[in-house]
Design an enzyme around this catalytic site. Structure first.
Site, short mmCIF file in Angstrom:
data_model
loop_
_atom_site.label_atom_id
_atom_site.label_comp_id
_atom_site.label_asym_id
_atom_site.label_seq_id
_atom_site.Cartn_x
_atom_site.Cartn_y
_atom_site.Cartn_z
N ASP A 185 0.63 92.57 28.10
CA ASP A 185 -0.77 92.23 27.90
C ASP A 185 -0.95 90.78 28.37
OD1 ASP A 185 -3.48 92.41 26.77
OD2 ASP A 185 -2.70 90.97 25.32
N CYS A 244 34.24 110.84 6.99
CA CYS A 244 33.65 110.44 5.71
C CYS A 244 32.15 110.23 5.86
CB CYS A 244 34.29 109.15 5.21
SG CYS A 244 36.06 109.24 4.91
N ASP A 295 -3.84 95.99 21.05
CA ASP A 295 -2.60 96.38 21.73
C ASP A 295 -1.82 97.43 20.94
OD1 ASP A 295 -3.04 94.55 23.78
OD2 ASP A 295 -2.06 92.93 22.67
N ASP A 303 0.12 91.39 21.63
CA ASP A 303 0.00 90.63 20.38
C ASP A 303 -1.23 90.95 19.58
OD1 ASP A 303 -1.85 89.49 22.13
OD2 ASP A 303 -1.72 87.56 21.11
#
Length: 808
Positions: free
Chosen positions: A500, A33, A704, A700
């Site tokens: 980082d 289906c 980045d 963050d």
């Protein structure tokens, strides 16, 4: 150093560009289906991609086609799109003509099925296709007609059949099937049926044609679409058993034993009852896979205490508007995202971020709608409500992720596409083979029926999506949001995580430790000039230098310019100044030898050293400042946890090699990439991928974002910028690096569960079908095994939650 835009204090989950369309699909029962709906959607002009998840009963479509065309394609394939109801408070109506005008305006919104307006209660009741005709569109239609509109309830209510309507076919089928089970026991003991043929017919007929009618309806839709599904197999198998029994009973087939004919009504009736029971249990289990989403939705408070015209009044939370002031008393839930303007308290954010300890908030801090207030009363200025709130965005993101599929599902889809035709061919071959070997027509038909009944494409279709749905919900409750199932699979295969440094492994809030000057300037004057220059930058280091001096004493800055990755330049009090690292000093001919000893000692401690120089009227070194950024409390533990999982860890930093190496050594990281400019981060990730394979990047900041996008899996930290979050495939709802190994661990558990489910789904069919073809399984046993297969696959997915204690 480099200038960065202000970091968002709260993770952003918004989608800047038009996103995919998600439609809840009704009527799917097996992988066939789902495949049929997917093919129907892909055939619509303008559809770029379409994927259908059987577990969540949802379709994810990226298309330029109109939503109504997509709905039409689903319905043409023999399925439906779920409906939901919405109530709207209407303002400004004065007569029946007004009510009629509002009804017509609402009815014209694409996706609205029906709209009725009650003039007396000033309410509009709308039934719409779920996923279309959103609140904003309905409100805009009413306002365009000249009236006011506000959503009368927080959530739309799905239009669902009553529990009794779902349950009565199951109860009815078993009421008729139980006498057959007793009769089966009697026949094993005595050797013939206890029930007369006419009683058997009377019991089997309603099961076959009333309680089992849904199988005929679904099978007819499948045939009309020139395909097959599990319902077709059940319908063919049970109909063959019923028809064979009726033919024997009437003396049309076999040697008729008038006293005790060998009938198979019990097989048809019990198989249908078994399948209905399996569907019911499967539905309940599938409902449990989205428990995390429902728990998040339950956090939304329905009422709010808002200040209007100088008085506190209670109103539905959905009617709040931006910039209104709401009062939240101790023990109450926050009704909307906002900022505290009065008072202080602690807030329980566990359900949203996974943070077990209450978080202290005071004036100026942001709070999240759905979190629970602790001991103090606070006044909050509303920032976002409804669909724009963080809670709604989290729920929406998890729901959308659950609608996606893992790459491994492609193999299952290819198998499911040919499953029913292959099973039908095996059943026909079984029938012909038994007859060719000289067995009776009855025996041949019974063996063929067993083949049809035991085959279960449903288990194959549920093997992967149920685990994904459970796993994504668990991740959300821990504070880990994964955008799609492909990222979840990549996380399980990660060989290296590159962090980082600033704001990820460290707190991102450096402070000024020491200042060393030359004879050209005093310490206080140097701090003042440096702080003045840094007014134009929002880099964490710049903020630390700026905050070391009262803002009122800072002179005016002109000609500010950021030197990306190395520092800043500006003019202050007629002097052109350069503030930055060694590379910036060298670029402008400044010799830093006089402060090299100071810099080396500080960098060996893991501190960052920033040099300051006057470029005009004559170049001269002014001094150096050392700043320290403490590692996050869980950073060392996160690195150790990743290593225990066999994952290598690297650290990327713009700091010089000595500073970066000191911090990395403290955290237990031996792969350090220092002095990496923002432009080079993505290329470094590319190098790591060539060396190690699947690489995750956790960061963050805005700088980045390219690296997050280049990584196999980008992970944005909870305090990260909007750009970083948009570029990442996963987002952490709090700044805790320990969530990274937790995400890897959970994704590996999910991969293991999927492997188990696929094994059992294939095993049921690979083992069961040959046994049935050889006549070693009766239709009743085959039906029970088939019902058990899909239930066991879903139940195994739910065991993923066992032992899911909250981890740090």
């Amino acid at each position: 150093m480099n200038a960065l835009p202000t970091r968002s204090p709260d993770i952003s989950l918004s989608n800047q560009s038009p996103g995919p369309i998600f439609l809840p699909v009704e009527g799917m029962t097996c992988a066939g289906c789902a495949g049929r709906v997917e093919r129907a959607l892909k055939a619509v002009p303008g559809v770029r991609t379409a994927s259908v998840n059987l577990a969540t009963m949802a379709a994810r479509i990226e298309a330029d086609a109109s939503p109504t065309a997509l709905v039409a394609a689903i319905e043409k394939a023999g399925y439906g799109v779920a409906h939901e109801q919405r109530d709207i408070a209407i303002a400004g109506m004065t007569c029946a003509t007004c009510a009629g005008r509002v009804e017509k305006a609402l009815a014209r919104v694409p996706g609205v099925i029906a709209a009725s307006v009650n003039l007396a209660t000033e309410r509009a009741h709308v039934e719409r296709i779920a996923g279309l005709a959103g609140d904003d569109e309905l409100r805009a239609a009413v306002e365009a007609a000249g009236y006011g509109a506000s959503m009368a309830e927080t959530e739309a209510r799905p239009v669902q059949p009553s529990r009794w309507r779902d349950l009565w076919p199951l109860l009815g089928a078993w009421a008729c099937a139980l006498p057959f089970l007793v009769d089966m026991v009697y026949r094993l003991i005595v050797g013939h049926h206890a029930l007369s043929p006419w009683v058997q017919l009377a019991l089997a007929a309603p099961v076959q044609f009333v309680f089992g009618a849904r199988f005929y309806v679904a099978a007819f839709k499948a045939l009309r679409a020139r395909t097959g599904n599990m319902d077709l197999l059940v319908a063919l198998g049970t109909t063959a058993a019923f028809a064979l029994s009726l033919a024997i009973m009437l003396g049309l087939v076999g040697a008729h034993d008038a006293a005790h004919p060998e009938l198979y009504f019990e097989a048809a009736a019990v198989v249908i009852a078994m399948v209905l029971l399996g569907r019911y249990l499967e539905g309940r289990a599938k409902h449990a896979t989205t428990e995390a989403i429902r728990a998040l939705e339950a956090l939304r408070p329905t009422m709010a205490r808002v200040r209007r015209e100088g008085e506190w009044v209670e109103v539905p939370a959905a009617e709040l508007r931006s910039n209104e002031i709401v009062l939240v008393r101790p023990g109450e839930d926050v009704p909307a995202d906002g900022e505290i303007v009065s008072g202080a308290s602690s807030f329980d954010e566990a359900m949203l971020t996974g943070e077990s300890a209450p978080v202290a908030r005071s004036v100026g801090d942001t709070v999240i709608g759905g979190t629970s207030n602790g001991e103090g009363a606070v006044e909050i200025r509303v920032a976002a409500v409804g669909a724009g709130s963080r809670l709604s965005r989290i729920v929406r993101l998890v729901e959308q992720a659950q609608a996606t599929r893992m790459p491994v599902q492609a193999l299952v889809d290819r198998i499911s596409a040919v499953f029913v035709p292959v099973v039908l061919a095996i059943a026909v071959a079984t029938l012909i083979g038994w007859l060719a070997l000289g067995y009776s027509t009855e025996a041949a038909i019974v063996a063929a029926v067993s083949v049809l009944v035991i085959a279960c494409p449903c288990a194959l279709g549920l093997a992967t999506p149920t685990v994904v749905a459970v796993g994504l919900g668990m991740a959300a409750r821990r504070g880990i949001l994964v955008r799609d199932a492909a990222a979840l699979q990549a996380l399980a295969e990660v060989k290296m995580v590159a962090f980082d440094k600033t704001g990820t492994l460290t707190e991102g809030r450096p402070h000024l430790v020491d200042v060393q000057t030359t004879d050209a300037i005093g310490g206080d004057d140097l701090r003042r000039l440096v702080a003045a220059v840094q007014q134009g930058s929002e880099h964490p280091l710049a903020r630390a230098m700026r905050e070391s001096v009262p803002a009122s004493s800072l002179p005016v800055v002109t000609d500010f310019k950021a030197a990306t990755g190395s520092g800043v330049l500006a003019r202050v009090d007629g002097q052109r100044l350069a503030i930055g690292n060694r590379a910036l000093m060298q670029a402008h001919g400044i010799d830093v030898a006089a402060l090299e000893r100071f810099a080396s000692e500080r960098e060996a401690r893991g501190e960052t050293v920033v040099f300051a120089a006057r470029l005009e009227p004559q170049p001269v070194l002014l001094g150096a400042l050392s700043l320290a950024d403490r590692p996050r409390p869980a950073a060392r533990e996160a690195v150790a946890a990743l290593r225990a999982l066999g994952v290598r860890v690297a650290m990327l930093s713009g700091d010089n090699a000595r500073t970066a190496a000191a911090i990395a050594a403290d955290l237990g990281i031996d792969d350090v990439r220092a002095e990496v400019t923002p432009e080079r981060k993505a290329s470094v990730i590319g190098e790591l991928k060539r060396q190690h394979g699947v690489v995750a990047m956790a960061g963050d900041g805005v700088n980045d974002a390219p690296a997050l996008a280049a990584a196999s899996v980008g992970i944005a930290m909870g305090g990260g910028s909007d750009v970083a979050v948009a570029a990442a495939q996963a987002a952490l709802l709090r700044d805790d690096p320990l969530l990274v190994p937790q995400a890897v661990t959970l994704s590996r558990r999910i991969r293991a569960k999927i492997a188990q489910n696929l094994f059992w789904a294939f095993a049921y069919n690979v083992v069961g079908i040959p046994l049935a073809a050889l006549g070693l399984l009766s239709p009743v046993i085959a039906g029970a095994a088939m019902a058990l297969s899909s239930v066991s696959v879903v139940a195994n997915a739910l065991t993923l939650r066992l032992g899911d204690g909250r981890q740090r």
